[in-house]
Design a protein around this motif. Structure first.
Motif, PDB file in Angstrom:
ATOM      1  N   VAL A 113      -7.151  37.801  51.479  1.00  0.00           N
ATOM      2  CA  VAL A 113      -8.457  37.333  51.012  1.00  0.00           C
ATOM      3  C   VAL A 113      -8.365  35.912  50.461  1.00  0.00           C
ATOM      4  O   VAL A 113      -9.215  35.063  50.741  1.00  0.00           O
ATOM      5  CB  VAL A 113      -9.004  38.289  49.921  1.00  0.00           C
ATOM      6  N   ALA A 114      -7.331  35.644  49.688  1.00  0.00           N
ATOM      7  CA  ALA A 114      -7.208  34.313  49.103  1.00  0.00           C
ATOM      8  C   ALA A 114      -6.212  33.436  49.845  1.00  0.00           C
ATOM      9  O   ALA A 114      -6.314  32.209  49.828  1.00  0.00           O
ATOM     10  CB  ALA A 114      -6.786  34.442  47.636  1.00  0.00           C
ATOM     11  N   LEU A 115      -5.263  34.067  50.501  1.00  0.00           N
ATOM     12  CA  LEU A 115      -4.247  33.259  51.163  1.00  0.00           C
ATOM     13  C   LEU A 115      -4.828  32.513  52.362  1.00  0.00           C
ATOM     14  O   LEU A 115      -4.440  31.367  52.650  1.00  0.00           O
ATOM     15  CB  LEU A 115      -3.055  34.132  51.587  1.00  0.00           C
ATOM     16  N   ALA A 117      -5.173  42.603  50.641  1.00  0.00           N
ATOM     17  CA  ALA A 117      -5.645  42.031  49.385  1.00  0.00           C
ATOM     18  C   ALA A 117      -5.211  40.579  49.277  1.00  0.00           C
ATOM     19  O   ALA A 117      -5.997  39.706  48.878  1.00  0.00           O
ATOM     20  CB  ALA A 117      -5.113  42.841  48.200  1.00  0.00           C
ATOM     21  N   VAL A 118      -3.977  40.310  49.626  1.00  0.00           N
ATOM     22  CA  VAL A 118      -3.472  38.945  49.529  1.00  0.00           C
ATOM     23  C   VAL A 118      -4.215  38.015  50.485  1.00  0.00           C
ATOM     24  O   VAL A 118      -4.572  36.882  50.129  1.00  0.00           O
ATOM     25  CB  VAL A 118      -1.962  38.912  49.841  1.00  0.00           C
TER      26      VAL A 118
END
Lengths: 204, 204, 204, 204
Positions: A191-193, A188-189
Motif C-alpha cells: 500500500v505504501a511501498l 499491507a506493505v
DNA sequence: AATGAATGAGTGTTCATTCAT
DNA sequence: AATGAATGAACACTCATTCAT
C-alpha cells in the motif's frame, strides 16, 4: 576453491552431497543462527556424518560462504528477468515489487540474511563477498535506470546512485521489519511501498 | 529484580562501573559479534576482572539486554524532540531525517544493531524487547501522523500503518546499506531519501 | 592456632564475633553442605562482611575445624553427665538413649555431621580431628563399661571394644537413617533400639 | 530418555567406555569427594578426553546417578541370595552378616557411600534415588521378617519396622566406623554384632 | 565414500581470598 | 574493627575438527 576440497571421482554424486549439506545448513542457520547451529546438527539434518561434511567443505565458514554464493546466482537471475520484462520500468518495477517484498518478508530467508549481514562485522571474507554481490546488483540496477525504459535516464549518475541506495535500503529494511513485526504482510506493505517506489523512479 | 543484582552501598561508583562494562561490551559486540566476544575480552576491555563483571550483571545476556534498554531510552528522546519541534510535520521530518540518517550510517552503531537483530532469531527475550520498543516507536509515530500538523491525518489507520512500516524499513535498511556500502554518506543518501519521505508523508 | 589469627585487642568482642561466624557457618553447612555454602552466604548469615571473617579464621577449612572442636567439647559433656547419673549402667544407658537418639535424628545436626564425615575422605586434618575425638569417646565409654556399675565389667577388653564399636555404629547409623528415612521418629526407633542396647550391655 | 544420550552404533564398545568412566569416577569421588573431583581428573583417570565423557553421560550428576543405580542392582542381588538360602532366618542372617560387615568396612566403598549420602543434602535427585532404594530394601527385609522362617513373624508391623530401622542403622553405622576407626576388622565387629543381631531377630 | 569416536581449546560462570579504604 | 570491591584460578560443559576404520 577447487584445490581446497578433495577430488571426487564421481562429480555428480559429490555435487548432490554438497547440495544436501547446503540445504541442511541453510535450514539450521535460519532456525538457530550461524553460531548456534552446530556441525552435529547440520550433519544430522543433512543425513550424513559430521566427519563426511569435511570432505566437501573445509570448515563451517566455507559452508556459509557457499550459501552466499548460491544466493548471488539467484539474485542475478532476478535482475535478468526484470530486464527481460517489457514496458516502462516504473510499471514493471512496481508490479514486480510485490514479489520482491514477499521474498524479503519470508521469515526463513529474512533471518538467514540478517545472520549473514551480522557476520559481516566479524568475518572479512563474508563481508567481501556480500559487498561484491551488492555492488554488482547496484551496477545492474544503474544500467536499468539509465536505459530507454526509465523515466530518470537523464539524471546525473550521483543522483541515480542515491536513488538506488534508498530503494535498496527500503527493500533491505523489510528484512528488519519482518524480524520486528512478524505479522507484517506483503499486501499491507505494498500500500505504501508502491507510491514510494514511484517517487523514487520519477524525476524529483 | 532487586534481589538479582548485588546491593551496592556506593551507587555512584557502581553505576560508573556498570557503564564501563556496557561501553566495553558494546565495543566488543560491535567488533566481534555477541557470541564471539568473550567475557574475558569484555572484562579486559572494561579494565576489570571477569569475575567482577558478575557483580553488576547476572549474565552475558543481561549485558546485551541492558544495552538495548539504553538504546530504547535514547530512541524515545528522539521521538520527544521530534514532537517538540514546531511547523508542518513533513518539513520537520525531512529536515530531521538527515540526523536520523547519520545515526543509522554510524558504523559502530550499525553493526551493533544488526548484531542485536540477528540475535533475535536465537534469543526470545531479546526478540521480545526489540519488538516491544519497535511497537512503541510505531505507536508514537502513528500519533504524530494523526496530529493536526500532518498532511495525512484523515487517512485510514491501516494505510498509515503501511506508511509507517515503509518509512521504518527505509531507515532500518540504512543499517544494512552501511554494512554493504561503507563509503555511503549521509548527504548522498538524503538526495533521494528526502523525496521518498515526502511521498510517504503526503496523500497518495 | 593462636598465632594464625590476628591479635584482637578486645578479646571478648572478638570471641563473640567468632561465635557469630561459627553459628552462621554451621547453619549454612547444614542447609547447603560444606562445598555449596559460599563464604558470601556465611558472611551474610553472620551479619558481617566476607573480608572480616578472615580476621577470625584463616580459611574456610578453619571454620569447619572450629565447629568440630566445639562439638568435641559438647560430646565430652554428654559423657560426663552419663557418668554422673546414679544406678546400674544398663538402666542409665537405656533411659538416656532416647535423648541420644533424638540428637542423632535431628535433621540439622545429622546432615552437618554427615557432611563432616564425608569431608574426612578429602581432608586429612579433619579426618585426624574426628578420629581423635572418636577415640577419646570410645576410651571414656570403655572406662564406663569397666566400672562397678556395669554388667560386663569382667569381660575381656577386646570383646568390650567390639561392643563399643557396635553400639557406636548403631547410633552413628541413625545419622544415615535420618537421611534415608526423614520421617523416622525417636519413639519408633527406641522400640527396637532399647532391647538391642540391653543385649550389648549384658554378658553374651 | 533415549534422546538424552547419543545413539551408539557399537553398543559393546560404548558400554565398555561407559564402564571406564564409571570406574574412574567412583575412584575419583572416593578420593576427592564428588565436588572436588573435577571432570578433567575423571577424564584423565578414565583415559579419555573430558569432552568425550559427555557422549556417554549428559552431566557430572548423571555419572553419580549411574553409580548409584549400579549399587542398587548389586544390593538387590544380596537380598535375593539371602532369601534363597535355607534354614531359620536368624541363623542365615547371623552367618551372612559377616559378609555384609566386610562390605561396609571396605574403605573404598565406605567413603564413596558416605559421599553420596552427604550429597543427599544438596541434590534432591540423588536424595530421591537413595531413599527409593532404601525403601525397597526395607520392604524386602520386612517380607523376610514376616516369612515362615522368622522368629518374629507374628509381631506387629510397626515393631518389625523399628527392628528393621535399627538393624539397618547398625550396618550403615559401620560405614562411619570405618571412617573413624580405619583399623576396625570384620571379625572384631562380629563378636558383638552377632549377639545384637540375634536380639533384634528374636521376640523381645 | 563414509562413519562416528575422539579430541582439546574455549566458553560463561563461581567463589575463596585479598586489600585499599 | 570493618567493609565490600576486586581478583583470577578453577569449574562443568560445548563443539569444530580430525582420523582410524
Amino acid at each position: 576453491m577447487d584445490s581446497k576440497t578433495k577430488r571426487h571421482p564421481n562429480p555428480e554424486r559429490a555435487e548432490a552431497r554438497r547440495q544436501q549439506v547446503l540445504t541442511a545448513a541453510a535450514d539450521c542457520f535460519r532456525r538457530k543462527g550461524y553460531h548456534s547451529a552446530s556441525m552435529a546438527e547440520i550433519s544430522k539434518t543433512a543425513g550424513m556424518s559430521p566427519g563426511h561434511i569435511y570432505n566437501y567443505f573445509v570448515s563451517k565458514d566455507a559452508i556459509i560462504e557457499a550459501i552466499i554464493e548460491q544466493q548471488m546466482v539467484e539474485m542475478f537471475e532476478v535482475f535478468a528477468s526484470l530486464q527481460a520484462r517489457p514496458g516502462m520500468l516504473i510499471d514493471v518495477m512496481v508490479d514486480g515489487a510485490s514479489e520482491g517484498v514477499c521474498n524479503k518478508l519470508d521469515p526463513a530467508l529474512a533471518s538467514l540474511k540478517l545472520e549473514m549481514l551480522a557476520e559481516t562485522a566479524r568475518n572479512e571474507k563474508i563481508a567481501g563477498m556480500l559487498r561484491c554481490v551488492d555492488a554488482q546488483a547496484r551496477q545492474r540496477f544503474m544500467a536499468i535506470l539509465q536505459s530507454e525504459r526509465s523515466l530518470v535516464k537523464g539524471e546525473p549518475e550521483s543522483q541515480l546512485q542515491a536513488r538506488i541506495s534508498v530503494i535498496f535500503a527500503m527493500f533491505d529494511g523489510l528484512l528488519i521489519r519482518q524480524t520486528l513485526q512478524p505479522d507484517l504482510t506483503s499486501d499491507a506493505v505494498m500500500v505504501a511501498l508502491g507510491p514510494a517506489l514511484r517517487a523514487l523512479l520519477s524525476p524529483f
